[in-house]
Write an enzyme that holds these catalytic residues in place. Structure first.
Site, short mmCIF file in Angstrom:
data_model
loop_
_atom_site.label_atom_id
_atom_site.label_comp_id
_atom_site.label_asym_id
_atom_site.label_seq_id
_atom_site.Cartn_x
_atom_site.Cartn_y
_atom_site.Cartn_z
N GLY A 21 1.02 -1.49 -0.11
CA GLY A 21 0.45 -0.46 0.05
C GLY A 21 1.12 1.29 0.09
O GLY A 21 0.53 2.68 -1.00
N GLU A 176 -0.41 -22.79 1.24
CA GLU A 176 0.89 -23.10 -0.10
C GLU A 176 2.42 -23.28 -0.04
O GLU A 176 3.08 -24.02 -0.39
CB GLU A 176 1.51 -21.34 -0.71
CG GLU A 176 -0.21 -20.98 -1.04
CD GLU A 176 0.41 -19.38 -1.80
OE1 GLU A 176 -0.66 -19.21 -2.46
OE2 GLU A 176 0.67 -18.84 -1.02
N GLN A 318 -17.01 -6.39 8.23
CA GLN A 318 -16.41 -6.93 9.31
C GLN A 318 -15.08 -6.62 8.73
O GLN A 318 -13.47 -6.49 8.90
CB GLN A 318 -16.04 -8.36 9.88
CG GLN A 318 -17.72 -9.68 9.89
CD GLN A 318 -17.51 -9.07 11.44
OE1 GLN A 318 -16.71 -9.07 12.25
NE2 GLN A 318 -18.88 -9.03 11.77
C1 LIG Z 1 3.64 -14.96 3.56
C2 LIG Z 1 2.19 -14.01 3.11
C3 LIG Z 1 1.68 -14.34 1.60
C4 LIG Z 1 0.76 -13.71 1.19
N1 LIG Z 1 0.51 -13.83 0.07
C5 LIG Z 1 -1.41 -13.06 -0.39
C6 LIG Z 1 -1.48 -13.94 -1.75
O1 LIG Z 1 -1.08 -14.41 -2.39
N2 LIG Z 1 -2.72 -12.30 -2.29
C7 LIG Z 1 -2.80 -11.55 -1.63
O2 LIG Z 1 -3.76 -10.93 -2.07
N3 LIG Z 1 -2.43 -11.46 -0.04
C8 LIG Z 1 -1.47 -11.41 0.13
N4 LIG Z 1 -0.72 -11.48 1.41
C9 LIG Z 1 -1.36 -10.11 1.97
C10 LIG Z 1 -0.43 -8.94 1.65
O3 LIG Z 1 0.64 -9.22 1.58
C11 LIG Z 1 -1.30 -7.89 2.33
O4 LIG Z 1 -2.79 -7.49 2.72
C12 LIG Z 1 -0.24 -6.90 1.76
O5 LIG Z 1 1.31 -7.30 1.76
C13 LIG Z 1 -0.80 -5.20 2.58
O6 LIG Z 1 -0.29 -3.80 2.38
P1 LIG Z 1 0.32 -3.41 3.29
O7 LIG Z 1 0.71 -1.63 2.96
O8 LIG Z 1 -1.07 -2.58 4.07
O9 LIG Z 1 1.38 -4.31 4.67
P2 LIG Z 1 2.72 -4.74 4.34
O10 LIG Z 1 2.76 -5.15 2.46
O11 LIG Z 1 3.10 -5.91 4.80
O12 LIG Z 1 3.92 -3.51 4.69
C14 LIG Z 1 3.41 -2.60 5.69
C15 LIG Z 1 5.26 -2.67 5.64
O13 LIG Z 1 5.07 -1.45 6.74
C16 LIG Z 1 6.85 -1.69 7.56
N5 LIG Z 1 6.89 -1.50 8.81
C17 LIG Z 1 5.81 -2.26 9.72
N6 LIG Z 1 5.86 -1.68 10.70
C18 LIG Z 1 7.14 -0.52 10.80
C19 LIG Z 1 7.38 1.40 12.39
N7 LIG Z 1 6.90 0.82 13.01
N8 LIG Z 1 7.80 1.38 11.00
C20 LIG Z 1 8.05 1.88 9.80
N9 LIG Z 1 7.83 0.92 8.93
C21 LIG Z 1 6.95 -0.24 9.35
C22 LIG Z 1 6.64 -3.18 7.15
O14 LIG Z 1 8.76 -2.91 7.02
C23 LIG Z 1 6.59 -3.30 5.68
O15 LIG Z 1 7.51 -2.61 4.80
C24 LIG Z 1 -0.15 -12.49 2.10
C25 LIG Z 1 0.68 -11.59 3.06
C26 LIG Z 1 2.05 -12.84 3.93
C27 LIG Z 1 2.44 -12.47 5.15
#
Ligand SMILES: Cc1cc2nc3c(=O)[nH]c(=O)nc-3n(C[C@H](O)[C@H](O)[C@H](O)COP(=O)(O)OP(=O)(O)OC[C@H]3O[C@@H](n4cnc5c(N)ncnc54)[C@H](O)[C@@H]3O)c2cc1C
Length: 424
Positions: A21, A176, A318
């Site tokens: 995101g 997986e 939810q």
């Molecule tokens: C193993 C795995 C497999 C997945 N497979 C799928 C899939 O096949 N299909 C699908 O749709 N979704 C999948 N997901 C879910 C998907 O990856 C997440 O929904 C998505 O990454 C969410 O994006 P985000 O930007 O909210 O968070 P994230 O992509 O998790 O990014 C969060 C970022 O915040 C940073 N961060 C965290 N805390 C702090 C802090 N305090 N200070 C500074 N930086 C911080 C982290 O380093 C990271 O870079 C999977 C997730 C995992 C873990």
């Protein structure tokens, strides 16, 4: 300490977290009138859907991670700071981080989620999670190390324990990694470890619910279960894990599984940042927002992706599922609204368009659901392959991953099985 970013007259958006995101948001504000400051505790973006392939020695970590500074080279309105964000000070309009204070005009929280052990300290201390590239490397090292130890272990009970892997959680991640490890047992163990008996290796998949892939259609669940059983995965359904002590996983029916490797992919909770009003935190620690992703009870603060829960969408009472597409679409919408605000135009609420869900099982099968279309098998796997290849950052990474998959598909002879440990 100071984070050292000069004001340049532009309005400043600070993004906490450069995951799917946060990165999409930073990219969408390219060439706008905003000064963008991205803060992440790591210096790279990672692609979580392929983390299980790193954990099972199918891909290198560098294939699914990309440094932020390389992504935003030569961009004048962009600043990256590697720092852990600890607290928000709304009075000061600032975040407090491990490298000092950074002021914002608009703040977007995109720090994602982490593993939820539901308060069980023993499991947290000894089980392995699989949410980051770092955790995947730890898992890969543990599995390979246990195979090395098993090969020279004369005590049958200890050898059996070293060769047993218990995966807790029957969602996509559990399915997986179970499939990938079962393929590893079938194809790699006989070649790499000729003194081990592959049939002594047990892979258990334990699920609290009655069926795997509970968020998908029942037919997809059955297909996944059948394919995993064919690969020799032992599935235990409708059963909670209550504890893990002395290498014994304790099940709620009183049964035990003696395993040195326990992979916990059973739940997630949003990453916590102090300074958010308690009444703005919902279930799973998710930050409550309105339909414009504005955090309840805060001004000029947004939350997107896994860390947030958008209220008011009747289709998702939810909250939206914590998936990549939700994070990407929310990021795009917040960027659009920020740009619109700068031009005096009105904001658009977030509406989730579900492009479908999929999960792989082993080396050449998957299940896919797109609207009413639901199918599995080899073509589902091909579609999974194309979709994920498109999402990986960098032409080099796409090429390496594609070649790796093809090589793997035809002969499974890649040699990524190194036990690499950082020396202190
Ligand atoms: C193993 C795995 C497999 C997945 N497979 C799928 C899939 O096949 N299909 C699908 O749709 N979704 C999948 N997901 C879910 C998907 O990856 C997440 O929904 C998505 O990454 C969410 O994006 P985000 O930007 O909210 O968070 P994230 O992509 O998790 O990014 C969060 C970022 O915040 C940073 N961060 C965290 N805390 C702090 C802090 N305090 N200070 C500074 N930086 C911080 C982290 O380093 C990271 O870079 C999977 C997730 C995992 C873990």
């Amino acid at each position: 300490m100071r984070a050292n970013i000069k004001r340049n007259g532009q309005r400043r958006v600070v993004i906490v977290g450069g995951g799917l995101g946060g990165l999409k948001l930073a990219s969408s504000l390219r060439d706008t009138d905003y000064q963008v400051v991205l803060v992440d505790k790591n210096n790279y973006n990672q692609f979580p859907p392929l983390i299980y392939q790193v954990a099972s020695a199918g891909l290198e970590p560098s294939n699914i991670a990309f440094p932020f500074r390389r992504l935003f080279q030569n961009r004048k309105n962009f600043f990256f700071r590697m720092a852990e964000v600890q607290r928000i000070d709304t009075e000061e309009k600032a975040i407090l981080t491990s490298i000092g204070t950074i002021h914002y005009d608009d703040l977007v929280l995109a720090a994602g989620a982490t593993t939820n052990f539901f308060g069980n300290k023993n499991i947290e201390a000894s089980a392995l999670s699989m949410k980051t590239v770092g955790e995947a490397m730890r898992l890969r090292n543990t599995i390979l190390q246990n195979l090395e130890r098993a090969e020279t272990e004369d005590d049958e009970v200890k050898r059996q324990r070293l060769l047993t892997i218990a995966i807790v959680g029957g969602g996509p991640s559990g399915v997986e990694i179970a499939g990938a490890l079962a393929e590893m047992r079938r194809t790699i163990i006989p070649r790499d470890y000729p003194d081990l008996n592959a049939s002594e290796m047990h892979i258990y998949l334990i699920n609290a619910g009655p069926r795997l892939l509970g968020a998908m259609d029942e037919k997809s669940s059955h297909k996944a279960e059948k394919a995993l059983k064919e690969l020799g995965v032992e599935i235990i359904a409708d059963c909670r894990v209550t504890d893990y002590q002395n290498h014994s996983l304790i099940l709620e029916d009183g049964d035990f599984i003696h395993a040195e490797t326990v992979i916990w992919v059973s739940g997630i909770k949003a990453n916590r940042i102090e300074g958010i009003p308690v009444e703005s935190i919902g279930h799973g620690g998710r930050i409550l927002t309105d339909s414009f992703n504005r955090v309840k009870g805060m001004t000029n603060v947004y939350a997107i992706g896994d860390q947030c829960l958008v209220e008011g969408d009747e289709a998702y009472p939810q909250g939206h599922p914590q998936l990549a597409q939700v994070a990407l679409q929310q990021a795009a919408n917040v960027a659009r609204n920020l740009i619109a605000a700068g031009r005096g135009r009105s904001a658009r609420p977030f509406v989730y368009r579900n492009p479908g869900t999929m999960a792989t099982i082993g080396r050449k099968k998957a299940v896919v659901e797109i609207g009413k279309l639901k199918f599995g098998g080899f073509f589902a796997w091909l579609l999974w392959l194309v979709v994920h290849l498109r999402s990986i950052l960098g032409v080099r990474n796409k090429t390496v991953v594609f070649l790796n998959w093809m090589w793997n598909y035809f002969n499974y002879k890649q040699s990524l099985r190194l036990i690499l440990k950082a020396e202190s």
